[in-house]
Motif scaffolding. Sequence first.
Motif, PDB file in Angstrom:
ATOM      1  N   GLY A  20      49.468   2.175  10.145  1.00 16.68           N
ATOM      2  CA  GLY A  20      50.274   1.113  10.752  1.00 16.68           C
ATOM      3  C   GLY A  20      50.696   0.029   9.779  1.00 16.68           C
ATOM      4  O   GLY A  20      51.509  -0.837  10.129  1.00 16.68           O
ATOM      5  N   VAL A  69      38.748   4.796  13.091  1.00 18.72           N
ATOM      6  CA  VAL A  69      38.180   5.842  12.212  1.00 18.72           C
ATOM      7  C   VAL A  69      36.654   5.779  12.112  1.00 18.72           C
ATOM      8  O   VAL A  69      36.035   6.711  11.596  1.00 18.72           O
ATOM      9  CB  VAL A  69      38.801   5.821  10.784  1.00 18.72           C
ATOM     10  N   THR A  70      36.057   4.702  12.605  1.00 18.92           N
ATOM     11  CA  THR A  70      34.585   4.652  12.605  1.00 18.92           C
ATOM     12  C   THR A  70      34.001   5.231  13.898  1.00 18.92           C
ATOM     13  O   THR A  70      32.785   5.334  14.030  1.00 18.92           O
ATOM     14  CB  THR A  70      34.055   3.210  12.406  1.00 18.92           C
TER      15      THR A  70
HETATM   16  N1  LIG Z   1      45.963  -3.533  -1.095  1.00 23.14           N
HETATM   17  C1  LIG Z   1      45.267  -3.279  -2.178  1.00 23.14           C
HETATM   18  O1  LIG Z   1      45.275  -4.063  -3.153  1.00 23.14           O
HETATM   19  C2  LIG Z   1      44.467  -2.023  -2.282  1.00 23.14           C
HETATM   20  C3  LIG Z   1      44.035  -1.617  -3.554  1.00 23.14           C
HETATM   21  C4  LIG Z   1      43.286  -0.457  -3.670  1.00 23.14           C
HETATM   22  C5  LIG Z   1      42.986   0.288  -2.546  1.00 23.14           C
HETATM   23  N2  LIG Z   1      43.414  -0.129  -1.322  1.00 23.14           N
HETATM   24  C6  LIG Z   1      43.055   0.686  -0.166  1.00 23.14           C
HETATM   25  O2  LIG Z   1      44.220   1.071   0.528  1.00 23.14           O
HETATM   26  C7  LIG Z   1      43.867   1.403   1.864  1.00 23.14           C
HETATM   27  C8  LIG Z   1      44.860   0.762   2.801  1.00 23.14           C
HETATM   28  O3  LIG Z   1      44.741  -0.640   2.689  1.00 23.14           O
HETATM   29  P1  LIG Z   1      45.989  -1.626   2.689  1.00 23.14           P
HETATM   30  O4  LIG Z   1      45.872  -2.465   1.488  1.00 23.14           O
HETATM   31  O5  LIG Z   1      47.228  -0.871   2.948  1.00 23.14           O
HETATM   32  O6  LIG Z   1      45.586  -2.564   3.919  1.00 23.14           O
HETATM   33  P2  LIG Z   1      46.302  -2.941   5.284  1.00 23.14           P
HETATM   34  O7  LIG Z   1      45.368  -3.884   5.942  1.00 23.14           O
HETATM   35  O8  LIG Z   1      47.713  -3.379   5.049  1.00 23.14           O
HETATM   36  O9  LIG Z   1      46.339  -1.567   6.078  1.00 23.14           O
HETATM   37  C9  LIG Z   1      45.166  -0.977   6.581  1.00 23.14           C
HETATM   38  C10 LIG Z   1      45.438  -0.394   7.953  1.00 23.14           C
HETATM   39  O10 LIG Z   1      44.202   0.191   8.408  1.00 23.14           O
HETATM   40  C11 LIG Z   1      44.044  -0.145   9.780  1.00 23.14           C
HETATM   41  N3  LIG Z   1      42.631  -0.098  10.166  1.00 23.14           N
HETATM   42  C12 LIG Z   1      41.683  -1.026   9.931  1.00 23.14           C
HETATM   43  N4  LIG Z   1      40.531  -0.659  10.497  1.00 23.14           N
HETATM   44  C13 LIG Z   1      40.745   0.543  11.094  1.00 23.14           C
HETATM   45  C14 LIG Z   1      39.957   1.427  11.844  1.00 23.14           C
HETATM   46  N5  LIG Z   1      38.664   1.144  12.121  1.00 23.14           N
HETATM   47  N6  LIG Z   1      40.508   2.560  12.288  1.00 23.14           N
HETATM   48  C15 LIG Z   1      41.812   2.850  12.048  1.00 23.14           C
HETATM   49  N7  LIG Z   1      42.634   2.046  11.351  1.00 23.14           N
HETATM   50  C16 LIG Z   1      42.101   0.904  10.883  1.00 23.14           C
HETATM   51  C17 LIG Z   1      44.620  -1.550   9.893  1.00 23.14           C
HETATM   52  O11 LIG Z   1      44.944  -1.893  11.242  1.00 23.14           O
HETATM   53  C18 LIG Z   1      45.832  -1.455   8.982  1.00 23.14           C
HETATM   54  O12 LIG Z   1      46.986  -1.043   9.699  1.00 23.14           O
HETATM   55  C19 LIG Z   1      42.420   0.955   2.046  1.00 23.14           C
HETATM   56  O13 LIG Z   1      41.562   2.070   1.937  1.00 23.14           O
HETATM   57  C20 LIG Z   1      42.214   0.009   0.882  1.00 23.14           C
HETATM   58  O14 LIG Z   1      40.877  -0.097   0.499  1.00 23.14           O
HETATM   59  C21 LIG Z   1      44.135  -1.259  -1.167  1.00 23.14           C
END
Ligand SMILES: NC(=O)c1ccc[n+]([C@@H]2O[C@H](COP(=O)([O-])OP(=O)(O)OC[C@H]3O[C@@H](n4cnc5c(N)ncnc54)[C@H](O)[C@@H]3O)[C@@H](O)[C@H]2O)c1
Length: 272
Positions: A20, A69-70
């Motif tokens: 999302g 997802v948990t």
């Molecule tokens: N943004 C960064 O700098 C960065 C860097 C390295 C890795 N990541 C990784 O990228 C991945 C995505 O993160 P992002 O930065 O896009 O964050 P984000 O918060 O923009 O997106 C994460 C999404 O996961 C959803 N989510 C949260 N808890 C959830 C659950 N229990 N079940 C299902 N969906 C759930 C949220 O609603 C959100 O839509 C993560 O694994 C994060 O650790 C992010």
Amino acid sequence: MKTGDLFDVRGLATIVTGGGSGIGLACAEAMADNGARVTLMDIDAARLDAAVARLRDAGGDVRGAMVDVTDRAGLNRAFDETAAHYGRLDVVFANAGIGGGPGFLALDGARNPAGAIESIAEEFWDRVLAMDLTSVFTTIRAAARHMKSRNAGRIIVTTSISAGKTELHVGTPYVAAKAGSAQLVRQAAHELAGYNILVNAIAPGPVATNISGGRLQDPAVQASFARLFPLHRMGNTDDIQGIALFLASPASRFVTGAQIVVDGGYTLGAAD
Ligand SMILES: NC(=O)c1ccc[n+]([C@@H]2O[C@H](COP(=O)([O-])OP(=O)(O)OC[C@H]3O[C@@H](n4cnc5c(N)ncnc54)[C@H](O)[C@@H]3O)[C@@H](O)[C@H]2O)c1
């Protein structure tokens, strides 16, 4: 070999967890824009609806499913339902994740007591490990269950550069969980290679998303981070799309157990 064939993902039945927002949404968009059939799974209904509407408006064959997802049983049910809907499951992005709280230093270099190891609450540690490590295991397990019978599949995990290095400004539980996740990718890749299921990781550096309350979208934070990147800027979500497409497509057919860093040179250290 033509590029169109190398990167052909048309018709592939795809799941993106955390689809999302942020990196998950960018991966989903890269797949949908190129003809894959994509199910976004997310816990946030408003984000999910907006993402599905956006990708459908662009012509994508996209659907959404509310999944935490948990919630192991719920995740399994959602995978079963999605695989039944498509009649197969080709590509899974195990991407959902949360931030790990403050690091032990603030951005100005001062010690941050809130990020000190003795300040980390056990409940918070458990929550981050549940999201950023255990949910990756349950997602890989659900994907493998459906892919093994067809002797084909791609599993793509979003790890982080924090999987392989220590961090000053990122919370300790996150670093530990991502390191576990990266090793899980290698172990699963080794086991599942015999079933022609390729398991790889995308390891982004800092990317402006909604993670950690959208902190990385703050222009002041971006400016202070930018000087640490040899490419002079923080990552955007669309910087991830090429690697997502590569790992989902025939172009990467002999790649498994890899972790591809997408960080604008951040892990090389600051330059000019
Ligand atoms: N943004 C960064 O700098 C960065 C860097 C390295 C890795 N990541 C990784 O990228 C991945 C995505 O993160 P992002 O930065 O896009 O964050 P984000 O918060 O923009 O997106 C994460 C999404 O996961 C959803 N989510 C949260 N808890 C959830 C659950 N229990 N079940 C299902 N969906 C759930 C949220 O609603 C959100 O839509 C993560 O694994 C994060 O650790 C992010």
